[in-house]
Enzyme design. Sequence first.
Site, short mmCIF file in Angstrom:
data_model
loop_
_atom_site.label_atom_id
_atom_site.label_comp_id
_atom_site.label_asym_id
_atom_site.label_seq_id
_atom_site.Cartn_x
_atom_site.Cartn_y
_atom_site.Cartn_z
N THR A 150 0.84 -1.20 0.00
CA THR A 150 0.00 0.00 0.00
C THR A 150 0.88 1.25 0.00
OG1 THR A 150 -1.67 -1.32 1.10
CG2 THR A 150 -1.99 1.03 1.24
N HIS A 151 2.19 1.06 -0.20
CA HIS A 151 3.12 2.18 -0.14
C HIS A 151 3.20 2.93 -1.46
CE1 HIS A 151 5.21 -0.38 3.18
NE2 HIS A 151 4.07 0.15 3.58
N LEU A 152 2.10 3.62 -1.77
CA LEU A 152 2.07 4.47 -2.95
C LEU A 152 2.63 5.83 -2.57
CD1 LEU A 152 -1.52 3.33 -3.65
CD2 LEU A 152 0.27 3.01 -5.33
#
Lengths: 592, 231
Positions: free
Chosen positions: A518-520
Amino acid sequence: MCAKKVDAVVIGAGWAGSILAKELTEAGLSVVMLERGDERATAVEGDYPTSIDELRGAIRHRLFQNMSKSTVTIRNTLDQEALPYRRLAAFLPGEGVGGAGLHWSGVHFRVAPDDLALRTNVVARYGKSFIPEGMNLQDYGVTYEELEPFFDKAEKVFGTSGEPYTINGKVVGKGNRFAPDRSDAFPLPAMGDVYSASLFRTAAASVGYHPYALPAANASAQYTNPYGAQMGPCNFCGYCSGYDCYMYSKASPNVNILPALRQDSKFTLITKAHVLKVNLDADRKKATGVTYLDLRTQKQVELDADLVIISAFQFHNVHLMLLSGIGQPYDPKQNTGTVGRNFVYQTITTSRAWLSPKQYTNLFVGAGGAGVAIDDFNSMNFDHGPLGFVGGSPVWVNQAGVKPIAAAVGGPGGKAPTWGEGYKDAMVDTYRHSLTIDAHGSNMAYRDVYLDLDPTYTNAYGQPLLRMTFNWKENDIRMNQYVVGKIEPVIKAMGATRYSLGMLKDGEVFDTRRYQTTHLGGGAVMGTDPKTSCVNRYLQSWDISNVFVIGASAFPQGMGYNPTGMVAALAYWAAYHIRTTYLKNPGPMVQA
Amino acid sequence: MKLPSSTRRNFTAGLLGSTSFWIYGGHKVWADALQSESSRPYQPQYFTSEEWRFLNAACARIFPADAHGPDGAVLGAPEFIDRQMNTPYGHGELWYMSGPFRSGAPNLGYQLSLPPRDLYRQSIEAANAYARQLKGQRFDELEPSDQIALLKTFEQGKMMLGAVPAHTFFEQLRQNTLEGVFSDPLYGGNKGLAGWMLLGFPGARADFMDWVNQKGAPYPFGPVSISGETA
């Protein structure tokens, strides 16, 4: 519509929003924080045992964004038609009070200082021609020394457990020798190594790497933070990622900041408030407040404010800027505009080692932020010259507590069947006797990877969805392959009976169906040049000086480290400069 | 805790298995997924009898009986799937389901307009039609080896089942079957906690303070469910 007026409106009740709301109320401002999701309190729906239900939790997305109302569209290339991301899979944005900060794992890094000035460092070391064609390599415009007090503050608020290497230039512990110098120790000692992590620690050291305990915002002992918020000792239950920690051991805005904030009469939290746009004055020079949809009444509400803090999840920040007309949208063909430019992700692949039938890894035991890592191949800690790529990856065993549905659906790995004959045998062996090692790497920014508004699809409120144009690039694929190759000797030194190396393949296309991370990041990046950044080094909009945009949206590149520690430090950094400079003399803090 | 099975059922129902608890606890939408009757055999609430027979056969092939224990149908996966069809998930309310619906590259993900309950309905009918055309019998009437061969055809995904790519249906079925086998028995599957026993997962114990690192020894305690059922 009824108009109200406050000093500051904060959009989103995650880490960035909660930190800004706390700092601004401390400065004496009246603050309204708007959250589109539900109220969430650990004592209510985070309780044991109902919160540790895998089906309702991670599988049916109890704490994640409700996709039926709004999502993004995704395409890989400029000439493709983007299609909606209809089911959550590759990344999992949060919704509700706490945001993704409620369901995160808790790995709590600072930053590799070289990453803050990556362009300058790469050019200095390898020359300008080392940067591949089409890569938008940029500096953050802020140094580690400037940020250090805010990393320190965030760790004390989060109750972070870790092992230092140096404090004020003196070697004090067995922590990460590549980590930057610290002004103080971690507030809590490092979390213990689970069995798999202890095997990795020994094996990595035996092949000449430098293992260290992951810094974790999982409390290794009971703790009271500077706001008076209390945490309990982590019991390695394994319900971190995707869950609200029933032990009050994992830091979250809900546990570590909001209990103090809620007692402040100058602070108001409004849930079920979906912000539709930031309102601008007639000259489009100043924000006048926001318009939000009250999801309880379906009525639009206008809220006036002197200061607007956009602090939602990374891509929601960019979406809101585009919907509000803040800054110039990025155009990849003309290479103009900045909003949506430098959209980045991370390269994450998982390798697996199987041990002997006598070695039980008890994969269900774990803590989301804990583990043992090496930084030997992260950032600029190794010589890229002969390798010809930019970036790197930490490598780790981060046994976060593997749940049975996720394990079973994911399958036994290797060449084993994912159902039918032979499936159970393989699944039992994998679940009882294997461990995983991740390469959690950087992702550079490219001219044709960006965010804009979708021409076709809309959200439940009639607004265009955000469109992601994203694909893997050769530089990052080669980086991942190189680092994963460095895992092989560690696995052999562990005495694994067999193993499979997980890596990106040549020409691999981004697949939205499989969870990656989820590390956008990026899309509203910080910097020193308004032609290539949306916000200045204080995260203040270049265009609308009473708007600040806080979050991983400010990262010009996807870094190897997990982003939350950097997001929290940037939030405290921005808040400090708003309090000490901006509020005394509102206006641009850097002249464009 | 060793209790006679009838007592245990009552205990379970009294503690957490009751619909009223979940409504009170703010989990109304999940109440539909809960079993309100402990009588056997389970009567499907969504699937027709023909669909139900398909599902029982398919769950048994996907998660087969072997030396490790019984198959997915015995462990309640069909019951789990049937109950899920009446939840927001089954109705597609967790997904973005606005049009236009266009097909695209597989890596861009699910693009059908069908929520799970409609996906099952259309695909099962088409799968049975395909089985009849190929072998003259419905899927559930075939020999297990023929059922496996058919499922492999679906998995490999070259064909359509009505409007649904066979691979998409197969993956839905595989995923839901495994969810049924490995979720808390609250949802109708994982009977007797057999799924968790297989893997050595201790369920809702969720406290491993003393088991952070026991140098590779197996965890010694069996599973416990959210409702307090043990095995």
